[in-house]
Write an enzyme that holds these catalytic residues in place. Structure first.
Site, PDB file in Angstrom:
ATOM      1  N   SER A  66      35.856  38.469  51.738  1.00  0.00           N
ATOM      2  CA  SER A  66      35.611  38.844  51.959  1.00  0.00           C
ATOM      3  C   SER A  66      34.884  39.420  52.222  1.00  0.00           C
ATOM      4  CB  SER A  66      36.628  40.160  52.514  1.00  0.00           C
ATOM      5  OG  SER A  66      37.734  39.457  52.548  1.00  0.00           O
ATOM      6  N   GLU A  86      32.975  42.284  37.649  1.00  0.00           N
ATOM      7  CA  GLU A  86      34.576  42.543  37.745  1.00  0.00           C
ATOM      8  C   GLU A  86      35.323  42.396  36.815  1.00  0.00           C
ATOM      9  OE1 GLU A  86      36.677  39.388  40.100  1.00  0.00           O
ATOM     10  OE2 GLU A  86      35.288  39.106  41.921  1.00  0.00           O
ATOM     11  N   THR A 269      28.600  34.510  43.781  1.00  0.00           N
ATOM     12  CA  THR A 269      27.359  34.527  43.156  1.00  0.00           C
ATOM     13  C   THR A 269      26.759  33.687  43.507  1.00  0.00           C
ATOM     14  OG1 THR A 269      28.367  35.189  41.487  1.00  0.00           O
ATOM     15  CG2 THR A 269      26.308  34.570  41.048  1.00  0.00           C
TER      16      THR A 269
END
Lengths: 330, 330
Positions: A66, A86, A269
Site C-alpha cells: 500500500s 523492516e 525496493t
C-alpha cells in the site's frame, strides 16, 4: 582606612561584573527568543525526553503493498528522520505479547508471578526501543516501518505516549493485484486468490481504520497512496505538519536519498528506486476476475468507506500536481 | 592594622578547620580499611554496576520437581536475595529468540534488517532485567527461578557476564514419581508414563549437565537435592561461598521467612511451607513400574553420571546432619 578603600573597590568591581553578567543573560534571552532558536530548543526537548518511552516515534504501516516503503523512503529523505528496514522481530514480539495476554486472561499466572501488565509493557517498550534505535543509524526522529504493526497502534500508543502513526490507505484492488501478481507471502492468506486477498484487505482495513479513528487526528493520519503519488507536495506538507517536523524539498526527491538501509528482501525496493510514477495506480485495471469484481461491494465494503467506488472497475484518482507533471522544480 | 589582625585571625580559623577536615578524612579512611567496610564497599560495587547487564544475577533451575522451589525459598530467607515467583514470560521469550535465530539462519532477514545478533541480545537483556527487577520487591541480589531457563545458561551467561547458575540435581526416579503422581504439566511429555518422564529427565539432564560443565565451577554449581535436604548446613555454606555472599543462619529457617511472593500456582508451595523433611527422598520407592525399573540404565543413563545407582531401587542418599536431627540449633 586603606582596608576600607580596598573593600570598596572590590565591591565596585563586583557590581560591574554582576552588571555584565546580567547583560549577557538578557542578551542571551533575547537571542533565545528568535523563532528559529525557540523551535530548535523545542525540537531538542521533544527528541531528548527524560523518559525514553516519551520519544516522538513514528510508525508507518498499513496493508502490505500500500505504499508503506515509498512513504518510508520519502520520510528518510529528510535529514532528521530514520526508519531503517523492516525489523521483523517487533511484529513477532507483539504477537507473543498478545498470546501472553490471552493466556493471562485464562490463567492469571503472570499476575500471580508479579508480572503486572504494566511491568510487561515496560519490558516490551525497552525491547522495542533497543531494536528501533540501534538497528540503523542514529537520528533525531526514529521511525519504524513493519507494516502490520499498525494493527497494534492502540497498544503502541499506550506504551509510547508521544508516538504518531502514518496509516497508508490504498485502493484494495490495486494492493490485491500487486500481491497476487508478485505472490507476496502473507501468513494464513491464499495469495493466489484475488477473493482471499481482498477479504484479508477488508479485515485489516476495518481494524486499522477503527483504531486510527479511535486514536484521533493528532496521533494517527491516514495517507492515501494515490494522493501521495499524484499530489506529493500537498500531501507531504500535510504529513510533516501532522508530525510537527519542518518540511523540506528533499522529501520529494526520495530516490536521490536512498541509503544502504533499504533491504534487498523488501519487495518494494525495486520500485522506490525510481522517481514517483503513476503506472502503479492503474496497472490492476482489467486484472480482477469477473466473479470477484461482481461481488466487490460485498467482499470489500471498506472500499466505499475510504471513498473508492467498488462498482467502478476503472476509477480515476485525481490529477497529478505541477511537480509530478514536471512543471515545477524544487 | 585592625584589618590585618582580622585577616590573620580568619586565616588561623581556616587552618584549624582544614586540620579538622583532614583528621576526619584520615579517620574515615582508617575506618574504611576494616574488613567489614571493605566487604560492604565491594558488595556495593558488585550490586551497582555501571552497566546493568553486569549485575550478579542468580539463576536457579533444573528439571521440574528437583527442589528448585526449596532452593529458591532458602536463598530468599537471606535478607539480600530476592527471586520472586516463576515469571513464565522469560522462558517464552527465550523460546522466541531461538525461533528467530533458527529462522535467521535460514533467511538472514534479521541481519538484512540491521538487527544484528548483538542488538537482539541487548534488547533481550533489557526485557529480562525489567521483568526480573520489577516483578517483586527490590534487593541487592536478584535471582530468577524459572527452572527450564537453565537450558539456556550458555546464552544467559553471554548476555549477563556476571550471572551464576545453581543447577538442582535430583535422583530422576524421585522427580519422575513426583511428576507422575501429581500430574505436573510439561509441554510435549506424557506425564502419565514413568518411561516418558524419565526419558525427558535424561534429555534435560544431559543438556544442563553439559552446559554447566562448559561454564565451569565459577559460574555453575550443581546442587544435589538430597544433600541440600540431608546436610543443609554444609550445602548452603558451599552455595553461598559459590555466590560470594555472606552465609547466615536465616537460610536454614526458610519456612519462617516465606513471604507473599510464593505463588499459589507453584506446585511445590505446599511443601516448602514445612521445615526440611526427608520423606520426599524415599517416597518413590516401589512406585516405578517393573519394566521401567528393568530398563533404567538404558532409559536414564544420566543417573549413573550423577552418581546414582540405576540398578538399586532403594538407594541411600547419606546421613542427615546434626541440624536436621535437631541436635544443633542455629
Amino acid at each position: 582606612m586603606q582596608c576600607k578603600k580596598t573593600c570598596s573597590i572590590a565591591l565596585s568591581c563586583l557590581y560591574v561584573v554582576g552588571f555584565l553578567i546580567s547583560c549577557k543573560v538578557l542578551l542571551y534571552e533575547e537571542k533565545g527568543e528568535t523563532k528559529e532558536e525557540k523551535r530548535a530548543e523545542e525540537m531538542f526537548l521533544r527528541t531528548h525526553p527524560v523518559n525514553e518511552t516519551d520519544l516522538p516515534l513514528i510508525f508507518v504501516g498499513g496493508m502490505p503493498r500500500s505504499g508503506t516503503t515509498l512513504m518510508r523512503t520519502m520520510l528518510e529523505a529528510h535529514q532528521d528522520i530514520r526508519c531503517g528496514p523492516e525489523t521483523h522481530v517487533l511484529p513477532w514480539l507483539l504477537n507473543q505479547v498478545h498470546e501472553w495476554r490471552r493466556h493471562e486472561d485464562k490463567t492469571h499466572r503472570l499476575a500471580e508471578a508479579g508480572v503486572e501488565p504494566n511491568a510487561l509493557d515496560i519490558a516490551v517498550s525497552k525491547f522495542m526501543l533497543e531494536i528501533i534505535k540501534f538497528h540503523a543509524a542514529p537520528a533525531l526522529f526514529y521511525c519504524n516501518k513493519d507494516p502490520l504493526l499498525l494493527l497494534d497502534m492502540i497498544y503502541l500508543k499506550k506504551i509510547f505516549p508521544n508516538s504518531k502513526f502514518i496509516y497508508m490507505v490504498r485502493d484494495g484492488r490495486a494492493s490485491a493485484h500487486s500481491i497476487v501478481s508478485r505472490t507476496v507471502t502473507i501468513v494464513g492468506v491464499n495469495v493466489k486468490s484475488y477473493r482471499s486477498v481482498l477479504e484479508y484487505w477488508n479485515r485489516i482495513s476495518q481494524r486499522m481504520h477503527r483504531c486510527c479513528h479511535e486514536l484521533g487526528e493528532d496521533s494517527c493520519l491516514p495517507v492515501y497512496y494515490e494522493q501521495l503519488v499524484l499530489q506529493p507536495v500537498k500531501t507531504t506538507k500535510r504529513i510533516f505538519e501532522f508530525l510537527d517536523i519542518d518540511w523540506c524539498t528533499d522529501v520529494l526527491h526520495h530516490e536521490k536519498h536512498l541509503n544502504s538501509t533499504l533491504s534487498k528482501f523488501e519487495r518494494s525496493t525495486d520500485q522506490v528506486q525510481k522517481p514517483l510514477y503513476l503506472d502503479a495506480l492503474t496497472s490492476w485495471f482489467g486484472k480482477i476476475p469477473r466473479d470477484v469484481e461482481k461481488d466487490m461491494p460485498k467482499i470489500a465494503p471498506m472500499l466505499k468507506t475510504f471513498g473508492y467506488d467498488p462498482s467502478n472497475p476503472r476509477p480515476t484518482y485525481g490529477e497529478p500536481d505541477d511537480f509530478v507533471l514536471g512543471k515545477v522544480h524544487y
